[in-house]
Design a protein around this motif. Structure first.
Motif, PDB file in Angstrom:
ATOM      1  N   LYS A  40       0.822  -1.222   0.000  1.00 28.95           N
ATOM      2  CA  LYS A  40       0.000   0.000   0.000  1.00 28.95           C
ATOM      3  C   LYS A  40       0.851   1.264   0.000  1.00 28.95           C
ATOM      4  N   MET A  41       2.153   1.106   0.038  1.00 31.67           N
ATOM      5  CA  MET A  41       3.040   2.254   0.160  1.00 31.67           C
ATOM      6  C   MET A  41       3.537   2.703  -1.209  1.00 31.67           C
ATOM      7  N   SER A  42       3.475   3.983  -1.485  1.00 36.53           N
ATOM      8  CA  SER A  42       3.978   4.508  -2.750  1.00 36.53           C
ATOM      9  C   SER A  42       5.493   4.710  -2.660  1.00 36.53           C
ATOM     10  N   VAL A  43       6.115   4.861  -3.803  1.00 39.91           N
ATOM     11  CA  VAL A  43       7.562   5.116  -3.830  1.00 39.91           C
ATOM     12  C   VAL A  43       7.872   6.418  -3.101  1.00 39.91           C
TER      13      VAL A  43
ATOM     14  N   LEU B  40       7.772   5.876   0.636  1.00 39.59           N
ATOM     15  CA  LEU B  40       8.947   5.137   1.094  1.00 39.59           C
ATOM     16  C   LEU B  40      10.159   6.055   1.198  1.00 39.59           C
ATOM     17  N   LEU B  41      10.372   6.866   0.175  1.00 34.88           N
ATOM     18  CA  LEU B  41      11.561   7.723   0.158  1.00 34.88           C
ATOM     19  C   LEU B  41      11.453   8.881   1.147  1.00 34.88           C
ATOM     20  N   ARG B  42      10.285   9.515   1.204  1.00 35.21           N
ATOM     21  CA  ARG B  42      10.134  10.681   2.088  1.00 35.21           C
ATOM     22  C   ARG B  42      10.061  10.291   3.559  1.00 35.21           C
ATOM     23  N   ASP B  43       9.280   9.249   3.861  1.00 31.91           N
ATOM     24  CA  ASP B  43       9.031   8.936   5.270  1.00 31.91           C
ATOM     25  C   ASP B  43      10.079   8.022   5.891  1.00 31.91           C
TER      26      ASP B  43
ATOM     27  N   HIS C 214      15.835   8.499   6.588  1.00 33.29           N
ATOM     28  CA  HIS C 214      16.464   8.111   7.851  1.00 33.29           C
ATOM     29  C   HIS C 214      17.671   7.197   7.647  1.00 33.29           C
ATOM     30  N   PHE C 215      17.978   6.838   6.397  1.00 32.77           N
ATOM     31  CA  PHE C 215      19.088   5.928   6.126  1.00 32.77           C
ATOM     32  C   PHE C 215      20.132   6.625   5.265  1.00 32.77           C
ATOM     33  N   SER C 216      21.327   6.816   5.793  1.00 31.12           N
ATOM     34  CA  SER C 216      22.397   7.356   4.967  1.00 31.12           C
ATOM     35  C   SER C 216      23.007   6.210   4.164  1.00 31.12           C
ATOM     36  N   VAL C 217      23.455   6.518   2.970  1.00 24.23           N
ATOM     37  CA  VAL C 217      24.072   5.509   2.119  1.00 24.23           C
ATOM     38  C   VAL C 217      25.328   4.952   2.807  1.00 24.23           C
TER      39      VAL C 217
END
Length: 422
Positions: A129-132, A135-138, A142-145
């Motif tokens: 149910k999650m859009s791309v 996923l990226l905004r929320d 919070h994850f650095s490469v």
């Protein structure tokens, strides 16, 4: 005894975040904990057993397990412990495998207990149910490469190459922990030692998404990788993986895997996989040291595991097959037991209602020629359904068909052949 102390004594803790904090948390609360199982096949195998039984151990200690079947993450692929990209499966196949695995888990964990009954969840329910953009905004922010690249599961794959698809797996699994933390008050994730990076990433996401002023109280625990003393891979045999599905690995094959455990491994396996008391395991360890030829520890291990994963009835059937093969009393077996006991031996389908023994030995390639077949028979090397036959004029008839379906030919001491009658 505290659950963590027992797990330590059984050698079941590899790593744990904030052990003292977790110890206190378990003492003061009925803790909800989870472990994830991605549906990468239509059955789990014995490599999954340790984390499943960890859920069961926590449940027996009064806590509440959550079995997460990764209908969503199973469509992506976990890079942990792999040196190549996983093949992606169609959504319909993954969803079917998800239901299959849920059914297997329900046989090993109690989902019916009102107070501590397990819960089964499927991460497809929220990931789909999650859009791309969501996923990226929320979550992606919070994850650095750099943080992700430093994780062992990713770092080990960088040299061989890793797709962006598998690279994002850590975010999705972290999201699972965060979602269960919010919805189910799940404060502990457990998994194999290869899941440490994913688990700690989930803890970091929970910390980052917890509202300011609130304490994020969550923990992670991993179990060790199961190894064998002879250096071969645990759970693998010449015939392939040992599955929990009886149609893929029969109860007899399952029983045989455990009863053939090396003396150097059997005590470790008893501690890790069975629910026998440590005192009883210590007595079995003495048996291994003082009377290894009796293999009492292996027998107890095979009995406990077959009964646990299959049933008491399946155990008794496996024991009956083993006894019949050891003693040569093949006629005592029914058709189903013959199928199990002789699954991997060479077979031949016979259309004729009756056939001379010499001809049968040749057409089924048990003997290389009629001359060799006659020599094998007269030398006493041929057994029909466990009984020696030395008459070269012998005919195979309906009386030699077990359950009207099979005839078992043995050549020499150990070479079995299965004749299937049409």
């Amino acid at each position: 005894m505290h659950i963590l102390d027992e797990l330590k004594q059984r050698g079941l803790i590899n790593q744990v975040t904030d052990e003292e904090g977790l110890r206190k948390h378990l003492e003061e609360n009925q803790v909800s904990l989870y472990c994830g199982f991605d549906p990468t096949a239509d059955s789990l195998h014995i490599g999954h057993l340790l984390p499943i039984l960890m859920l069961k151990r926590f449940q027996m200690a009064g806590h509440r397990p959550i079995a997460l079947v990764g209908g969503g993450t199973g469509m992506i692929g976990d890079p942990s412990g792999r040196n190549e990209e996983r093949q992606l499966n169609d959504a319909s196949i993954v969803q079917q495998w998800t239901e299959d695995i849920k059914g297997q888990l329900s046989k090993l964990i109690d989902f019916d207990d009102e107070k501590k009954g397990a819960v089964a969840v499927n991460n497809f329910d929220w990931l789909s149910k999650m859009s791309v953009i969501d996923l990226l905004r929320d979550y992606g922010k919070h994850f650095s490469v750099n943080y992700m690249l430093a994780k062992e599961s990713v770092e080990a794959r960088i040299r061989q190459g890793i797709s962006y698809t598998e690279f994002t797996y850590m975010i999705l699994q972290s999201l699972d922990f965060q979602r269960l933390y919010q919805l189910e008050n799940c404060t502990l994730q457990i998994g194999g030692s290869d899941q440490w990076g994913n688990i700690t990433a989930g803890l970091e996401l929970i910390r980052r998404t917890t509202e300011e002023g609130e304490e994020a109280k969550a923990f992670g625990l991993t179990v060790p990788l199961v190894t064998k003393a002879d250096g071969t891979k645990f759970g693998k045999t010449a015939g392939g993986a040992i599955w929990l599905d009886a149609d893929k690995t029969s109860p007899y094959e399952f029983y045989q895997f455990w009863i053939n455990a090396d003396d150097r491994d059997v005590v470790k396996f008893l501690k890790s996989f069975t629910f026998l008391s440590l005192e009883e395991i210590a007595e079995l360890e003495k048996e291994v040291q003082e009377r290894p030829e009796q293999r009492k520890a292996q027998q107890r291990l095979a009995e406990e595991m077959t009964k646990l994963v299959h049933s008491e009835e399946a155990l008794q059937q496996a024991v009956r097959i083993s006894k019949a093969l050891f003693e040569g009393d093949i006629k005592a077996l029914n058709a189903n037991e013959i199928e199990q006991g002789f699954k991997d031996v060479p077979s031949y389908e016979l259309e004729e209602n009756s056939i001379g023994l010499v001809d049968l030995l040749v057409v089924s390639k048990i003997s290389s020629s009629k001359r060799q077949a006659r020599e094998d028979i007269t030398n006493g090397a041929i057994y029909i359904n466990g009984e020696r036959q030395q008459d070269t004029a012998y005919e195979i008839t309906d009386e030699d068909k077990l359950d009207g379906l099979f005839t078992i030919i043995r050549r020499g001491k150990k070479k079995y052949f299965l004749i299937r009658h049409q």
